[in-house]
Design a protein around this motif. Structure first.
Motif, mmCIF file in Angstrom:
data_model
loop_
_atom_site.group_PDB
_atom_site.id
_atom_site.type_symbol
_atom_site.label_atom_id
_atom_site.label_comp_id
_atom_site.label_asym_id
_atom_site.label_seq_id
_atom_site.Cartn_x
_atom_site.Cartn_y
_atom_site.Cartn_z
ATOM 1 N N ALA A 1 -9.131 -1.550 0.113
ATOM 2 C CA ALA A 1 -8.060 -0.962 0.419
ATOM 3 C C ALA A 1 -7.578 -0.420 -0.839
ATOM 4 C CB ALA A 1 -6.799 -1.712 1.077
ATOM 5 N N ALA A 2 -7.647 -1.360 -1.937
ATOM 6 C CA ALA A 2 -6.913 -0.944 -3.390
ATOM 7 C C ALA A 2 -8.011 0.167 -3.998
ATOM 8 C CB ALA A 2 -6.911 -2.001 -3.844
ATOM 9 N N LEU B 1 0.626 -1.255 0.255
ATOM 10 C CA LEU B 1 -0.078 -0.007 -0.032
ATOM 11 C C LEU B 1 0.810 1.243 -0.044
ATOM 12 C CD1 LEU B 1 -2.928 -0.829 2.147
ATOM 13 C CD2 LEU B 1 -3.108 -0.513 -0.094
ATOM 14 N N ILE C 1 2.196 1.863 -3.403
ATOM 15 C CA ILE C 1 0.916 2.086 -4.226
ATOM 16 C C ILE C 1 0.914 3.799 -4.071
ATOM 17 C CG2 ILE C 1 -1.341 2.243 -4.633
ATOM 18 C CD1 ILE C 1 -1.338 -0.722 -4.216
ATOM 19 N N TYR C 2 0.631 4.255 -2.818
ATOM 20 C CA TYR C 2 0.505 5.684 -2.555
ATOM 21 C C TYR C 2 1.871 6.502 -3.097
ATOM 22 C CZ TYR C 2 -4.098 5.507 -0.366
ATOM 23 O OH TYR C 2 -5.303 5.536 -0.228
ATOM 24 N N ALA D 1 -1.902 1.835 -10.212
ATOM 25 C CA ALA D 1 -2.273 1.515 -8.953
ATOM 26 C C ALA D 1 -2.451 0.017 -8.773
ATOM 27 C CB ALA D 1 -3.273 2.253 -8.204
ATOM 28 N N ASN E 1 -4.563 -9.543 -4.645
ATOM 29 C CA ASN E 1 -5.790 -9.062 -4.228
ATOM 30 C C ASN E 1 -5.457 -7.257 -3.944
ATOM 31 O OD1 ASN E 1 -8.097 -10.031 -3.874
ATOM 32 N ND2 ASN E 1 -7.459 -11.309 -2.478
ATOM 33 N N VAL E 2 -4.333 -6.850 -3.492
ATOM 34 C CA VAL E 2 -4.036 -5.568 -3.188
ATOM 35 C C VAL E 2 -3.779 -5.050 -4.571
ATOM 36 C CG1 VAL E 2 -2.399 -3.877 -2.119
ATOM 37 C CG2 VAL E 2 -3.080 -5.827 -0.902
ATOM 38 N N PHE E 3 -2.952 -5.487 -5.472
ATOM 39 C CA PHE E 3 -2.923 -5.067 -6.864
ATOM 40 C C PHE E 3 -3.817 -5.599 -7.879
ATOM 41 C CE2 PHE E 3 1.286 -4.647 -4.930
ATOM 42 C CZ PHE E 3 1.618 -3.195 -5.302
ATOM 43 N N TYR E 4 -4.786 -6.166 -7.758
ATOM 44 C CA TYR E 4 -6.017 -6.717 -8.330
ATOM 45 C C TYR E 4 -5.301 -7.307 -9.606
ATOM 46 C CZ TYR E 4 -6.395 -1.641 -9.424
ATOM 47 O OH TYR E 4 -6.372 -0.308 -9.330
ATOM 48 N N ILE F 1 -11.910 -4.790 -8.862
ATOM 49 C CA ILE F 1 -10.804 -4.415 -7.770
ATOM 50 C C ILE F 1 -11.585 -5.048 -6.593
ATOM 51 C CG2 ILE F 1 -10.019 -2.610 -6.654
ATOM 52 C CD1 ILE F 1 -10.173 -0.961 -9.198
ATOM 53 N N PRO F 2 -11.023 -6.251 -6.154
ATOM 54 C CA PRO F 2 -11.744 -7.048 -4.946
ATOM 55 C C PRO F 2 -11.425 -6.349 -3.698
ATOM 56 C CG PRO F 2 -9.791 -8.435 -5.898
ATOM 57 C CD PRO F 2 -10.041 -7.075 -6.895
ATOM 58 N N ASP F 3 -10.332 -5.796 -3.577
ATOM 59 C CA ASP F 3 -9.792 -5.143 -2.212
ATOM 60 C C ASP F 3 -10.345 -3.901 -2.029
ATOM 61 O OD1 ASP F 3 -7.821 -6.351 -0.050
ATOM 62 O OD2 ASP F 3 -7.259 -4.221 -0.432
ATOM 63 N N ARG G 1 -5.403 -15.425 -6.799
ATOM 64 C CA ARG G 1 -6.789 -14.783 -6.967
ATOM 65 C C ARG G 1 -7.741 -15.890 -7.443
ATOM 66 N NH1 ARG G 1 -7.863 -9.676 -9.165
ATOM 67 N NH2 ARG G 1 -9.812 -10.285 -9.478
#
Lengths: 315, 493
Positions: free
Chosen positions: B221-222, A149, A152-153, A164, A259-262, B217-219, A268
């Protein structure tokens, strides 16, 4: 060497067979009807039954196990309940994301860890060693999704250098694909690098205490040469073991990062398939992961044997 | 030197792309949380399917508009017989499916017959149960005869599950959907995104967007960084409630809190001790403090409800005052029911945050009146199995998102295990009433009975948290149906 290899391969096959039984059994006892999940709360019993029949879920357990394993042997992984496309196709589509990601992360973590481990080992007990290993300790402790995260920011929201998240598909060019994998790879690699650096250092230090190192030094070999030529080669065994383990971890453990970066990767796919009770997909991917872990372990074993001929004799 | 070159090149590209952004944009990237399992709305209940294809790719005879009203779609008009049993639909002429085949009355007959067939896997098959026959009168006229009058028939035809498909393409709709809508399916990168593009041959008003990409976009936080970085320009249903203030204070975005059709309730097993006792259920109703539950379960954004009905609906009656929050009253009722020593029960919670977070608060509220709840988190598959199918539960929390679904309380074997002939009579009357004023009155009666009987703990209407680029126009504020209708969406300046 041939006998050694044959023995390792046979062991691998037995592991796969046992895994297939366990995977199938465990998933079968998971509560939840895939048909009901797909059709929701308004579906009638007749509709549910029609769908179950279509999915082949009405067949007896043993029939389903053997037709599944039989299919695996000829490369047929069955058809996904939810996506209704062949599982092997789904795995293929996802592997082209997960595999490059895992390889990038592995290369990156090795490229960072080995020099750092060498650096710290060569300065054992000095301030540089303490600082490096302290940093590594922090690296081990930081959860990779949190680190992701932050990345990403900084790089996507603030600097806008990379997307992102998401994956454009290799069809849109190599560079956009790689660009979207850089941050995930870094997020995956850093904690791995931290672990690997610590292991490289301690393996080196152990080797440096051995008699033959003292002999080499006594004969007047320069420090640096001793470290690179004698110590590192022998310290590679524990490092390789961890690398092998990490590869498995990377493949299976990318779920959070994907998941965080889809990213549409294998992690996944499995996660989604479990929540949707798409059992055949879960079974297929898990078997593939088990197979790759078995394979990597065999490769690592072979490496050992190459590095240290004594192991060949003992096998 | 080379580095400077690439920096200059990058700057030039950036400049070029910012000038081209000055021209009217015609593309849009939307974020969605769940990936659809497939893209055929007639073969699955997943809301994620309708969110992409409803009204965009597929159309029905009628459609539900942003206000939840029935509008003509592929049928330009219809006539209903005196007895309310025969519907004669006049179809639009010159309509084509995306694969170039023509749309006519045969396609309507095929679609409706397919949905109600014995081997149908339509998730909402009960919608079509009233149909007796579907007849082709001529290529642009279809006559549907019902077994008995059904007041909600035109509304039912507006569901995603009732869209019109063609016999030539129906089998392939899961992978590459072929409809009559203003957008054509373009590409599905599994796990990543679904893209639709403008249909140049559309029979109706053309859409403003040339291309729309639904990115998965499942998350939660993302989701925020995806918006902030500009990768995604709209989230019709934003998953991150807690981070909302950050977006709200950013002038680049519009944040629109609307209503959904999701009644969030404390489902109660009416067939099981001690919840088969009206006094116990009333005690629970008095013990619940909706605002606390809404704060925890929907970031304070949900709208309180007092019965199983959406406040966005014209027939809504505000019954939130039926059982005001009153701890003493609740205790007294429990005592009257013979449970002065308290009750022990289980609370099974599915994964969504409204359930898991709201459940904690409900457990503490009920503890105050002497009801001790053991919280059991379950997955969806388990929930469907244990709670919904086998009724192996005491209490649960779930949002019922099907539109206008008050009729579920009249079902014989539904998981609430609620049986009330008086209520069933109202629903039966509704079925045969098509006069809107009379229907609204009956809906009001039905809501009142459920509230009085305290069938479930009625908590709040799930909010629709829409976030999109402030320059984007035409996005739906409410969600009377699970859809992301892009037909009126365009970029302003």
């Amino acid at each position: 060497m041939t006998a050694f290899l044959a023995k390792r391969l046979a062991g691998g096959l037995v592991t796969l067979l046992v895994a297939s039984v366990v995977v199938f059994a465990v998933l079968e006892i998971l509560p939840g009807d895939p048909a009901q999940l797909m059709l929701g709360m308004n579906a009638t019993d007749a509709t549910l039954n029609a769908l179950r029949e279509q999915m082949g879920l009405n067949d007896p357990l043993l029939v389903r196990y053997f037709s599944w394993v039989g299919g695996l042997l000829i490369g047929d992984f069955g058809r996904s309940f939810t996506y209704s496309s062949p599982v092997i196709e789904l795995i293929g589509e996802r592997a082209v994301v997960s595999l490059p990601l895992a390889i990038m992360a592995l290369l990156l973590s090795t490229a960072i860890a080995i020099p750092v481990g060498l650096f710290a080992a060569a300065r054992r007990g000095k301030a540089a060693d303490t600082i490096t290993m302290g940093t590594a300790q922090i690296g081990v402790a930081i959860p990779n999704f949190w680190f992701a995260l932050i990345l990403i920011y900084v790089f996507a929201v603030w600097l806008r250098l990379v997307p992102a998240g998401g994956f454009p598909g290799w069809g849109n060019g190599i560079w956009p694909g790689i660009k979207s994998l850089i941050m995930p790879a870094v997020a995956l690699a850093l904690p791995q690098a931290a672990i690997l650096a610590r292991i490289t250092r301690s393996a080196l230090l152990e080797v440096l205490g051995e008699d033959y190192i003292r002999t080499a030094r006594a004969k007047g070999m320069p420090r640096r040469a001793v470290l690179w030529r004698h110590a590192l080669r022998n310290a590679m065994i524990p490092v390789l073991t961890i690398l092998g383990l990490q590869f498995a971890f990377l493949l299976a453990g990318t779920i959070i990062i994907e998941n965080v970066f889809y990213l549409p990767g294998l992690g996944r796919l499995v996660f989604q398939a479990i929540t949707q009770r798409d059992l055949i997909v879960v079974e297929g991917v898990v078997m593939l992961l088990v197979a790759s872990v078995v394979l990597v372990n065999i490769v690592v074993d072979v490496f050992y044997a190459v590095v240290d001929p004594r192991l060949r004799a003992n096998a | 030197m080379t580095m400077w070159k690439s920096v200059l090149a990058a700057a030039a590209v950036a400049l070029a792309s910012s000038t081209s952004a000055m021209a009217q944009r015609t593309d849009l990237v939307l974020g969605v949380v769940l990936e659809p399992p497939h893209l055929d709305p007639t073969a699955g209940a997943a809301a994620a399917i309708d969110e992409i294809v409803y009204a965009n790719v597929f159309e029905g005879l009628t459609r539900i508009d942003s206000g939840g009203e029935v509008q003509p779609a592929l049928a330009e008009s219809w006539e209903v017989s005196e007895d309310g049993k025969v519907y004669t639909f006049k179809l639009h002429d010159g309509v084509m499916f995306h694969d170039g085949t023509t749309f006519d009355a045969e396609d309507v007959k095929f679609s409706l017959d397919r949905a109600r067939a014995d081997d149908s896997t339509n998730a909402q098959k009960p919608l079509f149960e009233a149909i007796n026959t579907v007849e082709v009168v001529d290529p642009t006229t279809v006559k549907v005869t019902l077994k008995q009058p059904q007041g909600s028939f035109l509304y039912n035809l507006g569901w995603g599950d009732a869209v019109i498909v063609a016999p030539e393409s129906a089998e392939g709709n899961k992978e590459s959907p072929v409809g009559t809508g203003p957008f054509k399916f373009d590409n599905w990168a599994k796990g990543s995104s679904v893209t639709i593009v403008k249909n140049p041959d559309y029979w109706g008003d053309p859409v403003a967007l040339d291309k729309a990409e639904f990115r998965i976009i499942p998350d939660a936080a993302a989701a925020i960084p995806a918006l902030l970085s500009g990768d995604v320009q709209a989230f019709p249903n934003m998953p991150a409630g807690d981070a909302l203030p950050q977006i709200q204070s950013d002038p680049r975005f519009s944040v629109v809190i609307g209503a959904t059709e999701g009644e969030t309730i404390l489902s109660t097993n009416n067939g099981k001790e001690p919840f088969n006792n009206l006094k116990v259920r009333q005690a629970i109703a008095h013990a619940l403090d909706r605002q606390g539950i809404i704060d925890a379960g929907s970031s304070g954004l949900g709208v309180p409800i007092g019965s199983h009905f959406s406040p966005a609906n014209a027939a809504y009656v505000d019954l939130t005052g039926t059982y005001p929050h009153d701890v003493e009253k609740a205790k007294a009722l429990l005592k009257e029911a013979g449970f002065e020593n308290g009750i022990k029960a289980t609370l099974k919670l599915p994964p969504p945050a409204y359930a898991r977070d709201g459940g904690q608060v409900i457990a503490s509220q009920l503890r105050e009146v002497g009801i001790e709840l053991e919280i059991i988190p379950v997955e969806w598959a388990q929930w469907l199995d244990q709670v919904f199918k086998t009724k192996d539960y005491d209490l649960s929390i779930v949002s019922h998102t099907e539109p206008n679904d008050i009729g579920i309380y009249a079902r014989d074997d539904y998981y609430f295990d609620y049986h009330n002939p008086e209520f069933n009579k109202v629903i039966a009357d509704l079925d045969v009433t098509s006069d809107q004023a009379k229907r609204n009155e009956l809906y009001g009666q039905a809501q009142k009975i459920l509230a009085d009987d305290a069938v479930n703990g009625f908590l709040f209407e799930l909010p629709k948290i829409g976030v999109w680029d402030a320059k984007l126009e035409g996005m739906w504020e409410n969600s009377p149906i699970q859809a992301t209708d892009l037909t009126d969406v365009k970029w302003g300046d």
